[in-house]
Structure formats: structure tokens, C-alpha cells
Design a protein around this motif. Structure first.
Motif, PDB file in Angstrom:
ATOM      1  N   SER A 118      10.140   2.942  -8.462  1.00 40.06           N
ATOM      2  CA  SER A 118      10.161   1.495  -7.986  1.00 40.06           C
ATOM      3  C   SER A 118       9.646   1.747  -6.413  1.00 40.06           C
ATOM      4  CB  SER A 118      11.573   0.991  -7.777  1.00 40.06           C
ATOM      5  OG  SER A 118      11.729  -0.470  -7.354  1.00 40.06           O
ATOM      6  N   ILE A 119       9.581   2.523  -5.902  1.00 38.55           N
ATOM      7  CA  ILE A 119       9.065   2.729  -4.505  1.00 38.55           C
ATOM      8  C   ILE A 119       7.474   2.827  -4.668  1.00 38.55           C
ATOM      9  CG2 ILE A 119       8.881   4.296  -2.433  1.00 38.55           C
ATOM     10  CD1 ILE A 119      11.599   5.626  -2.990  1.00 38.55           C
ATOM     11  N   SER A 120       7.028   3.379  -5.566  1.00 41.22           N
ATOM     12  CA  SER A 120       5.324   3.236  -5.825  1.00 41.22           C
ATOM     13  C   SER A 120       4.996   1.994  -5.924  1.00 41.22           C
ATOM     14  CB  SER A 120       5.123   4.267  -6.719  1.00 41.22           C
ATOM     15  OG  SER A 120       5.458   4.093  -8.152  1.00 41.22           O
ATOM     16  N   GLU A 121       5.788   1.076  -6.962  1.00 45.03           N
ATOM     17  CA  GLU A 121       5.493  -0.152  -7.185  1.00 45.03           C
ATOM     18  C   GLU A 121       5.583  -1.117  -6.113  1.00 45.03           C
ATOM     19  OE1 GLU A 121       8.305  -0.814 -10.406  1.00 45.03           O
ATOM     20  OE2 GLU A 121       7.003  -0.120 -11.985  1.00 45.03           O
ATOM     21  N   HIS A 122       6.447  -0.948  -4.794  1.00 44.64           N
ATOM     22  CA  HIS A 122       6.801  -1.842  -3.909  1.00 44.64           C
ATOM     23  C   HIS A 122       6.035  -1.379  -2.537  1.00 44.64           C
ATOM     24  CE1 HIS A 122       9.513  -3.051  -6.817  1.00 44.64           C
ATOM     25  NE2 HIS A 122       9.426  -4.291  -6.346  1.00 44.64           N
ATOM     26  N   ALA A 123       5.029  -0.231  -2.860  1.00 43.23           N
ATOM     27  CA  ALA A 123       4.335   0.143  -1.712  1.00 43.23           C
ATOM     28  C   ALA A 123       3.372  -0.661  -1.161  1.00 43.23           C
ATOM     29  CB  ALA A 123       4.128   1.611  -1.712  1.00 43.23           C
ATOM     30  N   ILE A 124       3.270  -1.183   0.021  1.00 45.58           N
ATOM     31  CA  ILE A 124       2.069  -1.812   0.611  1.00 45.58           C
ATOM     32  C   ILE A 124       1.762  -1.245   2.121  1.00 45.58           C
ATOM     33  CG2 ILE A 124       1.191  -4.205   1.016  1.00 45.58           C
ATOM     34  CD1 ILE A 124       3.117  -5.466  -0.598  1.00 45.58           C
ATOM     35  N   SER A 125       0.334  -1.052   2.046  1.00 45.41           N
ATOM     36  CA  SER A 125       0.096  -0.768   3.438  1.00 45.41           C
ATOM     37  C   SER A 125      -1.319  -1.013   3.591  1.00 45.41           C
ATOM     38  CB  SER A 125       0.133   0.879   3.475  1.00 45.41           C
ATOM     39  OG  SER A 125      -0.210   1.364   4.583  1.00 45.41           O
ATOM     40  N   SER A 126      -1.625  -1.451   4.936  1.00 39.84           N
ATOM     41  CA  SER A 126      -2.778  -1.450   5.270  1.00 39.84           C
ATOM     42  C   SER A 126      -3.617  -0.578   6.022  1.00 39.84           C
ATOM     43  CB  SER A 126      -2.955  -2.711   6.544  1.00 39.84           C
ATOM     44  OG  SER A 126      -1.955  -2.482   7.566  1.00 39.84           O
ATOM     45  N   THR A 127      -3.015   0.666   6.056  1.00 41.45           N
ATOM     46  CA  THR A 127      -3.390   1.809   6.736  1.00 41.45           C
ATOM     47  C   THR A 127      -3.831   2.822   5.474  1.00 41.45           C
ATOM     48  OG1 THR A 127      -2.241   1.295   8.648  1.00 41.45           O
ATOM     49  CG2 THR A 127      -3.275   3.619   8.501  1.00 41.45           C
ATOM     50  N   GLN A 128      -5.011   3.282   5.383  1.00 41.57           N
ATOM     51  CA  GLN A 128      -5.314   4.352   4.496  1.00 41.57           C
ATOM     52  C   GLN A 128      -5.200   5.685   5.376  1.00 41.57           C
ATOM     53  OE1 GLN A 128      -6.214   3.939   0.921  1.00 41.57           O
ATOM     54  NE2 GLN A 128      -4.668   2.324   1.688  1.00 41.57           N
ATOM     55  N   ARG A 129      -4.737   6.612   4.564  1.00 47.64           N
ATOM     56  CA  ARG A 129      -4.477   8.147   5.250  1.00 47.64           C
ATOM     57  C   ARG A 129      -4.994   9.096   4.298  1.00 47.64           C
ATOM     58  NH1 ARG A 129      -0.111   4.692   5.096  1.00 47.64           N
ATOM     59  NH2 ARG A 129       1.046   4.017   6.921  1.00 47.64           N
ATOM     60  N   SER A 130      -5.015  10.280   4.877  1.00 48.40           N
ATOM     61  CA  SER A 130      -5.645  11.513   4.082  1.00 48.40           C
ATOM     62  C   SER A 130      -4.437  12.261   3.709  1.00 48.40           C
ATOM     63  CB  SER A 130      -6.721  12.094   4.709  1.00 48.40           C
ATOM     64  OG  SER A 130      -5.942  12.609   6.145  1.00 48.40           O
ATOM     65  N   SER A 131      -3.362  11.723   3.325  1.00 43.42           N
ATOM     66  CA  SER A 131      -2.160  12.492   2.789  1.00 43.42           C
ATOM     67  C   SER A 131      -2.075  13.136   1.392  1.00 43.42           C
ATOM     68  CB  SER A 131      -0.823  11.690   2.892  1.00 43.42           C
ATOM     69  OG  SER A 131      -1.005  10.317   2.371  1.00 43.42           O
ATOM     70  N   THR A 132      -1.335  13.860   0.981  1.00 41.82           N
ATOM     71  CA  THR A 132      -1.275  14.172  -0.470  1.00 41.82           C
ATOM     72  C   THR A 132       0.192  14.018  -1.108  1.00 41.82           C
ATOM     73  OG1 THR A 132      -2.962  16.101  -0.046  1.00 41.82           O
ATOM     74  CG2 THR A 132      -1.614  16.155  -1.954  1.00 41.82           C
ATOM     75  N   PHE A 133      -0.006  13.638  -2.252  1.00 41.15           N
ATOM     76  CA  PHE A 133       1.364  13.272  -2.994  1.00 41.15           C
ATOM     77  C   PHE A 133       1.284  14.405  -4.084  1.00 41.15           C
ATOM     78  CE2 PHE A 133       0.763   9.355  -0.759  1.00 41.15           C
ATOM     79  CZ  PHE A 133       1.668   9.011  -0.073  1.00 41.15           C
ATOM     80  N   VAL A 134       2.300  15.206  -4.267  1.00 38.42           N
ATOM     81  CA  VAL A 134       2.287  16.018  -5.125  1.00 38.42           C
ATOM     82  C   VAL A 134       3.648  16.102  -5.906  1.00 38.42           C
ATOM     83  CG1 VAL A 134       2.991  17.891  -3.480  1.00 38.42           C
ATOM     84  CG2 VAL A 134       2.171  18.618  -5.290  1.00 38.42           C
ATOM     85  N   CYS A 135       3.606  16.432  -7.311  1.00 39.55           N
ATOM     86  CA  CYS A 135       4.573  16.326  -8.180  1.00 39.55           C
ATOM     87  C   CYS A 135       5.643  17.612  -7.792  1.00 39.55           C
ATOM     88  CB  CYS A 135       4.040  16.525  -9.353  1.00 39.55           C
ATOM     89  SG  CYS A 135       2.946  15.532 -10.099  1.00 39.55           S
ATOM     90  N   ALA A 136       6.953  17.153  -7.512  1.00 40.54           N
ATOM     91  CA  ALA A 136       8.095  18.296  -7.525  1.00 40.54           C
ATOM     92  C   ALA A 136       8.435  18.674  -8.610  1.00 40.54           C
ATOM     93  CB  ALA A 136       8.776  17.571  -6.414  1.00 40.54           C
ATOM     94  N   ILE A 137       8.128  17.947  -9.843  1.00 44.28           N
ATOM     95  CA  ILE A 137       8.543  18.459 -11.120  1.00 44.28           C
ATOM     96  C   ILE A 137       7.400  18.367 -12.267  1.00 44.28           C
ATOM     97  CG2 ILE A 137       9.721  16.154 -11.409  1.00 44.28           C
ATOM     98  CD1 ILE A 137      11.901  17.449 -13.112  1.00 44.28           C
ATOM     99  N   GLY A 138       7.655  18.944 -13.345  1.00 40.11           N
ATOM    100  CA  GLY A 138       6.498  18.634 -14.337  1.00 40.11           C
ATOM    101  C   GLY A 138       6.661  17.405 -15.143  1.00 40.11           C
ATOM    102  N   GLY A 139       5.790  17.111 -16.073  1.00 39.22           N
ATOM    103  CA  GLY A 139       5.817  15.840 -16.889  1.00 39.22           C
ATOM    104  C   GLY A 139       6.929  15.756 -17.865  1.00 39.22           C
TER     105      GLY A 139
END
Length: 328
Positions: A118-139
Motif C-alpha cells: 500500500s505504501i508503494s501505491e500511495h507514494a507520490i513525489s516531485s523529486t526524482q532520486r538515484s536511490s535503489t530499492f532492493v528485495c529483502a525477501i524472495g518471490g
């Protein structure tokens, strides 16, 4: 009307302040048609409307949680009787907080579950960053998007900027030997090592009941949940690290079959944000707070109030028992 045209229409209305009458004239459409298009913009996610509660409504509770449990921050949403809406309210607050603290070159380790999704669904930002989102668990193929950290990572990267990194392994394997092999696999180990170096981790807190999301999606059977409760488990962190009310681990065979970060890994991450919105999770959240893993707690007003009351009750019980033990 194309997506670009719909976005322009919504921007003129919600950002520039034009009325529906103004838009009717500008686009040569009826006011009824304009109203339908604005509604469509909401349905397609072009427009997202949030009602922000005043921080004074929950500030005292947030301070109380910080003082009692030694965490760095508490995010508390106001109550809502509808569980889905409650989850969305809290997710919006966490997404806004993440937008404020996220910086270039940061690594965010991402768990799974409905609250994290739900956090990913409601995330809104006007600032683009060079961050990395990495899986903490498999699929995990059951349960849809919310049970796949990879899907959540991709959406967060799209909303905040940066990249997502997939953990090319299943979340749950058949036996510890298979797990050991995958943990040392060249396609898996570098990703988990990166997750261990994360600056932020987003994790869910789970409850122990026969109707939990983990039972519905097939991770655990009702009998396994009953056995966990019998052994003193009140909840879990990240879906598989089971804990008792005092924050101690309840060791299960499942833990040795999961491809993901360990509790020790989480303890080394500077900011672990734990999220729980369901009213059934009071004891689970209290146990999670007592692990010492959590730096930021995001929860609801009702859960926060219940945690404070339960903490008082368990503290009084502990003080009552100590003289009895001393006499033995």
C-alpha cells in the motif's frame, strides 16, 4: 481523451484552480462530461486525493511511543472504521515520510505484505532520486502483488526515482539444504548483500491467527498457526521471524527455508520502518517493539493506545511477580 490530455485537464482543475465551468468552455465539453473525466483521472491514478490529519491529533501518542520504547520516530494515523481505508491512511503517511528522508544513493530494503504494498501505491513525489530499492525477501507466486517484494520495489522506484533490484529466488524453499545453496548462489548473494547494506528497511508486522494473510496465501496452515500460538508467538516481523510478547524469537523450521534477511541483518540497518494497520496486531506490535530491531514504528491511533495500555499492564504484572520469585 488521451492520458496526456486527462493529466492536463486534472492539473488545470486541481493545481491551477480552474472551475469545471472554465474547463467546460476551454475543452468545449459539458460540465457533466468534465465531472466524469475528473472522476476517471482519480480512478486511473492520475489524481490522488489525500486528507491529512492535523499532527496535534496524534503527536502525544507518537511522543509516548518514542519515550517508552526508545525508537527514533513514531508515525500514527487517525482511526478509520474501514480496514482498507485505514491501511491507505497509514500508507500515505509512511510514503510522505519516506519522501522526506530519502536521498540520492540510499538503499532501501523492501519486504512484502499488504501494508508495504500500500505504501508503494500511495507514494507520490516531485523529486526524482538515484536511490535503489532492493528485495529483502524472495518471490512468492500466491497472494498477488502484495506478496512480491519485487513488484513493490519496482513501483517504489517508479514513484521516487532510482532503480529496483530483484532477488532471483523464491521466498520459501523445500528444505534448509536448498536454501543454503541459494544463499551462496551468484545470482542471489549479491542482492542479499546489498539489502544488508540498506540505509532503510520497510517491513510489515504480522499477527498470529487462523485468518491471517499468511494463512490465506498458503504460507502456513491453520494447524501451524495454532502450534505457533501454543509456543507463545504473538506475531512476526517480515512474515517469518516469529516473536513472543517480550520480543524473544520463537524458532520454527520455516525460518530455515526462507530466502531473505535475518533479524540480525535487520538490526544492522540504521532505520527499520515497521508498519502495522490492522486492529488485530496490538500484541504483535508490542512484541516487535521489544525486539530492539525497530527504529520507526508506523501504526494507527487505536493500536498505539492499546500498546500503551498493554505495556502498562505487563509492566505491573512483572513488578507483582518479582517479589514472589524472590521468596522462593
Amino acid at each position: 481523451m488521451t492520458t496526456d490530455e486527462l493529466t492536463r485537464l486534472a492539473t488545470l482543475y486541481y493545481v491551477d484552480g480552474l472551475t469545471q465551468e472554465d474547463l467546460s468552455k476551454q475543452f468545449s465539453l459539458s460540465r457533466a462530461k468534465i465531472g466524469r473525466l475528473l472522476k476517471r483521472a482519480q480512478e486511473e491514478g492520475i489524481v490522488e486525493i489525500r486528507v491529512k490529519h492535523h499532527p496535534r491529533d496524534t503527536r502525544d501518542l507518537e511522543r509516548e511511543l518514542i519515550a517508552r520504547f526508545g525508537i527514533e520516530k513514531a508515525i500514527v494515523s487517525i482511526n478509520h472504521k474501514d480496514q482498507d481505508k485505514q491501511r491507505e491512511l497509514l500508507a500515505g503517511l509512511v510514503a510522505s515520510h519516506l519522501d522526506r528522508i530519502l536521498a540520492n544513493d540510499m538503499i532501501v530494503a523492501v519486504g512484502m505484505g499488504r501494508n508495504i504494498n500500500s505504501i508503494s501505491e500511495h507514494a507520490i513525489s516531485s523529486t526524482q532520486r538515484s536511490s535503489t530499492f532492493v528485495c529483502a525477501i524472495g518471490g512468492f507466486y500466491r497472494g498477488g502483488e502484495s506478496m512480491n517484494a519485487d513488484h513493490i520495489c519496482r513501483r517504489l522506484a517508479a514513484r521516487f526515482g532510482g532503480d529496483s533490484e530483484t532477488l532471483y529466488a523464491p521466498a520459501l524453499v523445500s528444505d534448509p539444504g536448498v536454501r543454503e545453496g541459494l544463499l551462496n548462489n551468484d545470482a542471489v548473494k549479491p542482492t542479499l548483500d546489498k539489502a544488508r547494506r540498506a540505509h532503510i528497511a520497510l517491513v510489515g508486522v504480522g499477527d498470529i491467527n487462523e485468518d491471517s494473510n499468511m494463512v490465506r496465501t498458503g504460507w502456513f496452515s491453520p494447524d501451524e498457526i495454532a502450534e505457533l500460538r501454543h509456543r507463545g508467538a504473538v506475531g512476526d516481523l517480515t512474515g517469518y521471524h516469529f516473536i513472543d510478547l517480550n520480543g524473544g524469537p520463537v524458532v520454527t523450521a520455516v525460518r530455515d527455508r526462507v530466502i531473505g534477511l535475518s533479524l540480525d541483518d535487520l538490526k544492522r540497518i540504521p532505520n527499520v520502518i515497521a508498519v502495522a494497520s490492522e486492529h488485530t496486531k496490538t500484541t504483535a506490535v508490542l512484541g516487535a517493539l521489544r525486539t530492539g530491531v525497530i527504529n520507526t514504528l508506523a501504526t494507527t491511533e487505536a493500536i498505539a493506545q492499546s500498546i500503551v495500555s498493554l505495556e502498562d499492564a505487563t509492566r505491573r504484572q512483572s513488578l507483582t511477580l518479582k517479589p514472589e520469585l524472590a521468596d522462593r
